[in-house]
Write a protein that holds these residues in place. Structure first.
Motif, short mmCIF file in Angstrom:
data_model
loop_
_atom_site.label_atom_id
_atom_site.label_comp_id
_atom_site.label_asym_id
_atom_site.label_seq_id
_atom_site.Cartn_x
_atom_site.Cartn_y
_atom_site.Cartn_z
N ASN A 85 -9.04 -42.76 4.75
CA ASN A 85 -8.77 -41.21 4.89
C ASN A 85 -8.17 -40.39 4.15
OD1 ASN A 85 -5.28 -41.33 5.59
ND2 ASN A 85 -6.07 -41.81 7.54
N VAL A 86 -7.71 -39.12 4.39
CA VAL A 86 -7.52 -37.85 3.55
C VAL A 86 -6.06 -36.96 4.62
CG1 VAL A 86 -6.91 -36.27 1.47
CG2 VAL A 86 -8.67 -38.71 2.18
N THR A 87 -5.36 -37.24 3.74
CA THR A 87 -4.42 -35.65 4.99
C THR A 87 -3.57 -34.86 4.15
OG1 THR A 87 -3.49 -37.73 6.20
CG2 THR A 87 -1.88 -35.72 6.19
N ILE A 88 -3.71 -33.60 4.29
CA ILE A 88 -3.06 -32.93 3.53
C ILE A 88 -2.08 -32.06 4.60
CG2 ILE A 88 -3.66 -30.47 2.38
CD1 ILE A 88 -6.63 -31.87 3.05
N ILE A 89 -1.29 -31.57 3.93
CA ILE A 89 0.02 -30.99 4.09
C ILE A 89 0.81 -29.94 3.54
CG2 ILE A 89 2.38 -31.11 5.66
CD1 ILE A 89 1.77 -34.22 5.97
N ALA A 90 0.66 -28.10 4.37
CA ALA A 90 1.23 -27.66 3.63
C ALA A 90 2.70 -27.02 4.66
CB ALA A 90 0.70 -26.15 4.27
N TRP A 91 3.86 -26.59 4.67
CA TRP A 91 4.62 -26.04 5.29
C TRP A 91 5.56 -24.98 4.12
CZ3 TRP A 91 4.36 -30.27 1.95
CH2 TRP A 91 5.70 -30.92 1.07
N ASP A 92 6.36 -24.66 5.22
CA ASP A 92 6.70 -23.51 5.03
C ASP A 92 8.12 -23.99 3.86
OD1 ASP A 92 8.54 -21.62 4.03
OD2 ASP A 92 8.63 -20.59 5.73
N ASN A 93 8.33 -24.46 2.83
CA ASN A 93 9.62 -25.17 2.62
C ASN A 93 10.53 -24.57 2.38
OD1 ASN A 93 10.29 -27.38 1.11
ND2 ASN A 93 10.66 -26.41 -1.11
N ARG A 94 11.28 -23.24 2.89
CA ARG A 94 12.10 -23.31 2.96
C ARG A 94 12.87 -23.16 5.29
NH1 ARG A 94 10.06 -16.80 2.55
NH2 ARG A 94 8.59 -17.75 4.15
N ASP A 102 3.09 -29.63 12.99
CA ASP A 102 2.65 -28.65 13.12
C ASP A 102 2.92 -27.80 14.32
OD1 ASP A 102 1.50 -29.76 10.97
OD2 ASP A 102 0.13 -30.49 12.02
N SER A 103 3.05 -25.63 13.51
CA SER A 103 2.72 -24.58 14.26
C SER A 103 2.41 -23.94 13.43
CB SER A 103 4.84 -24.58 14.02
OG SER A 103 5.01 -24.26 13.29
N GLN A 104 1.83 -23.25 13.71
CA GLN A 104 1.29 -21.41 13.34
C GLN A 104 2.09 -21.21 12.36
OE1 GLN A 104 -0.86 -19.02 15.75
NE2 GLN A 104 -1.15 -20.62 17.81
N ARG A 105 3.57 -21.18 12.96
CA ARG A 105 4.18 -20.48 11.79
C ARG A 105 4.67 -21.30 10.33
NH1 ARG A 105 6.85 -15.98 11.54
NH2 ARG A 105 8.98 -16.05 11.02
N TYR A 106 5.02 -22.45 10.17
CA TYR A 106 5.24 -22.96 9.39
C TYR A 106 4.99 -24.36 8.99
CZ TYR A 106 9.65 -20.42 11.24
OH TYR A 106 9.93 -19.36 11.79
N HIS A 107 4.23 -24.55 10.16
CA HIS A 107 3.62 -25.90 9.83
C HIS A 107 2.27 -26.25 9.63
CE1 HIS A 107 4.41 -30.53 8.89
NE2 HIS A 107 4.40 -30.23 8.24
N TYR A 108 1.14 -26.88 8.73
CA TYR A 108 -0.11 -27.20 9.26
C TYR A 108 -0.02 -28.84 8.67
CZ TYR A 108 -1.02 -22.20 10.67
OH TYR A 108 -0.65 -21.13 10.63
N THR A 109 -1.31 -29.26 8.99
CA THR A 109 -2.02 -30.70 8.87
C THR A 109 -3.11 -30.77 9.31
OG1 THR A 109 0.34 -31.65 9.27
CG2 THR A 109 -1.55 -33.14 8.88
N TRP A 110 -4.00 -31.24 7.48
CA TRP A 110 -4.90 -31.59 7.95
C TRP A 110 -5.81 -32.74 7.44
CZ3 TRP A 110 -2.67 -26.95 5.34
CH2 TRP A 110 -3.68 -25.62 6.52
#
Lengths: 331, 259
Positions: A85-94, A102-110
């Motif tokens: 599998n492949v996991t991608i994470i984007a998050w607000d580093n502050r 995960d949250s709509q405001r700060y953190h996403y996982t795909w």
């Protein structure tokens, strides 16, 4: 006798040699070649707009459900069949970390799961366009493939200046069947990061409002949508405030029959004593400043501006109109 | 029976009212503010994305764009062209708003708000005063102006007043002592390089009597890998490309015969 012994000895040696050769030709030896699991690698990681003609790395992305593409090449010498599998994470580093939920405001996982050939965003299907994602499902025997995640951010994804290491970070993990891992992102030498553009949304629910008051009356409340405030909802990705103004300096029946806009006052709650006059310049609505951004774009902040009017003595009867502008600003 | 009919009418009335409430018209505007910060030369035709606006409501919007200057340190004025300056947006339609600097009375920093004012066409049965949404985006321009070149001189950007602009700090100290010597050195080295034949004068002829081509290529590579020949004495006549090539072919033939 001696010669006979020598001859016998020679015969035995020859027989042994012939025997061993014969034995060798008739036996078998099972051979095993073990192909070890190669570690996958990640390369050519790029962040693009949806038409892939503008590099978006280190720029501000729209939070307004606009699609972006994260492209990356996965290589595995055991072929793409070996990927798990492949996991991608984007998050607000502050103030947030990669491991946060995960949250709509700060953190996403795909994620992409190779065995089922499925892309997903556990937070919501709103934040992934699976039809535009690309994977190696059609090229499982190849040793390298360019993957594409087509993703979106929520309207409330936290505002951040672009191009700073304190903005949003992206990390990619690729796992193979032997649990070998390839990683890209913060702490690995490579880096994809982005900001999120300021987003402010206002929806005015009560698009009209009325006052009904007699001459020489004070502090008559507005009537709008069944209550005494002009209702609106807000979606924002930063701290916000409401501001109001009038389109004109007077409230008019005709060009000549009018009264001053200052006779209408506004406030953020039902407290006429604290209200301030409307003007033709935007002014903060006291009580609706420094408002936190909502955490879910499906649940906007609901607010209302309370209005009151003073009708001067001697004012002609009839309908007087003006236009109330409501806007949302940062702060 | 009568009671049933009355109940049915009341029930239908309630359903209609509920549907009306559910379908209430809204005027909504969403603004993605790119907070443009641009360094521009007056008159240049570059455009910048200011904001992306979207009609998020059910009513059609007409959006007008205007500039509201703020925090100007002097009486300086900037003339900006927004486009579109006015745009009709149907429900769920979006548009990108661009800006171009047309003129500025002074070089320096200009900050301000891009004001989006909406106009809404309300249903004909709507009564009372209108309440409609608006919004703003932030913009900041660092304006530099190209001065006309003085006679005998070169044209340099006028950086006066740009205190926080990198080039203003490093332009003269960096460009003159660093770039100028590099340019002079480069020119000297270029002049010192041996003359190379022009591509159009380089002719390749293959030997006629070569027994095998391996020998030809062997010699060709040897020549290519051989160290540079010392520069010929000025008194000696420098062989032409034609003569060098003939000598090379002769040597190739000799080697082929020897093999």
């Amino acid at each position: 006798m001696k010669k006979l012994l020598i001859a016998l000895t020679m015969l035995c040696i020859i027989a042994l040699i012939v025997g061993s050769v014969k034995a060798g030709s008739e036996g078998s030896s099972n051979g095993t070649v073990t192909v070890t699991s190669a570690v996958p690698t990640l390369s050519s990681v790029e962040l693009w707009n949806s038409t892939e003609d503008t590099d978006k790395n280190n720029t501000a992305l729209d939070s307004d459900n606009v699609e972006y593409h994260l492209n990356f090449t996965v290589s595995d010498s055991n072929t793409m069949k070996d990927l798990r599998n492949v996991t991608i994470i984007a998050w607000d580093n502050r103030g947030q970390i990669e491991a946060d939920s995960d949250s709509q405001r700060y953190h996403y996982t795909w994620t992409y799961v190779n065995s089922t050939d499925t892309w997903s965003c556990p937070l919501s299907a709103n934040y992934i366009t699976t039809g535009n994602c690309a994977d190696a499902s059609g090229s499982l025997t190849s040793t390298s493939y360019e993957f594409r995640l087509a993703f979106k951010l929520s309207k409330v994804a936290n505002y951040s200046n672009a191009g700073t290491y304190n903005g949003w970070q992206v990390k990619i993990y690729v796992y193979d069947e032997a649990n070998n891992t390839a990683t890209f992102g913060q702490g690995t030498g490579g880096r994809i990061q982005f900001g999120v553009a300021s987003y402010l949304y206002i929806s005015v629910t009560d698009t009209t409002h009325t006052f009904s008051a007699a001459p020489n009356s004070e502090n008559t409340s507005v009537s709008a949508g069944g209550d005494s405030k002009v209702d609106f909802t807000v979606i924002a990705n930063r701290v916000w405030k409401a501001q109001v103004k009038s389109n004109s300096a007077t409230v008019n029946k005709t060009v000549d029959i009018k009264f001053n806009i200052g006779n209408i006052t506004q406030y953020g709650s039902d407290a006429v004593g604290s209200s301030v006059s409307l003007t033709t310049e935007y002014a903060d609505v006291t009580g609706i400043t420094s408002q936190a951004a909502p955490t879910d774009e499906a649940s906007p902040s609901s607010k209302g501006v309370y209005l009151w009017v003073d009708i001067p003595n001697g004012q002609e009867s009839g309908d007087y109109t003006y236009t109330l502008y409501i806007q949302i600003a940062a702060g | 029976m009568k009671a049933r009919i009355v109940f049915l009418i009341v029930f239908l009335f309630l359903i209609i009212q509920l549907a009306k409430i559910m379908a209430e018209d809204t005027a909504a505007l969403g603004i993605s503010d790119y907070e443009v910060k641009a360094t521009v030369t007056v008159g240049e035709a570059r455009q910048f994305e200011v904001a992306r606006i979207k009609n998020e409501g059910t009513l059609n919007l007409t959006v007008t764009v205007a500039w509201l200057p703020e925090y100007n340190t002097s009486e300086a004025q900037i003339e900006l062209l927004f486009y579109p300056q006015k745009i009709d947006l149907a429900s769920q339609e979006a548009a990108m708003i661009y800006v171009q600097v047309l003129n500025a009375s002074q070089t320096g920093n200009y900050t301000g708000l891009v004001q989006f004012t909406t106009d809404v066409v309300l249903p004909s049965n709507a009564s009372g005063s209108h309440s409609i949404p608006g919004g703003t985006a932030h913009a900041e321009f660092h304006v530099v102006k190209t001065t006309p070149p003085p006679s005998g001189g070169i044209s340099l950007p006028d950086l006066s007043g740009i205190t926080n602009f990198l080039a203003a700090t490093y332009f003269l100290p960096l460009i003159i002592p660093v770039v100028l010597p590099i340019g002079v050195l480069g020119l000297k080295r270029y002049r010192g390089r041996p003359h190379m034949p022009k591509p159009s004068t380089l002719k390749i002829r293959f030997p006629k009597r070569t027994k095998n081509m391996d020998t030809f290529y062997q010699n060709l590579f040897q020549q290519a890998e051989s160290p540079k020949q010392p520069k010929a004495e000025p008194s000696q006549k420098e062989p032409t490309d034609e003569e060098l090539w003939d000598a090379f072919l002769k040597r190739t033939d000799e080697n082929a015969q020897a093999n």
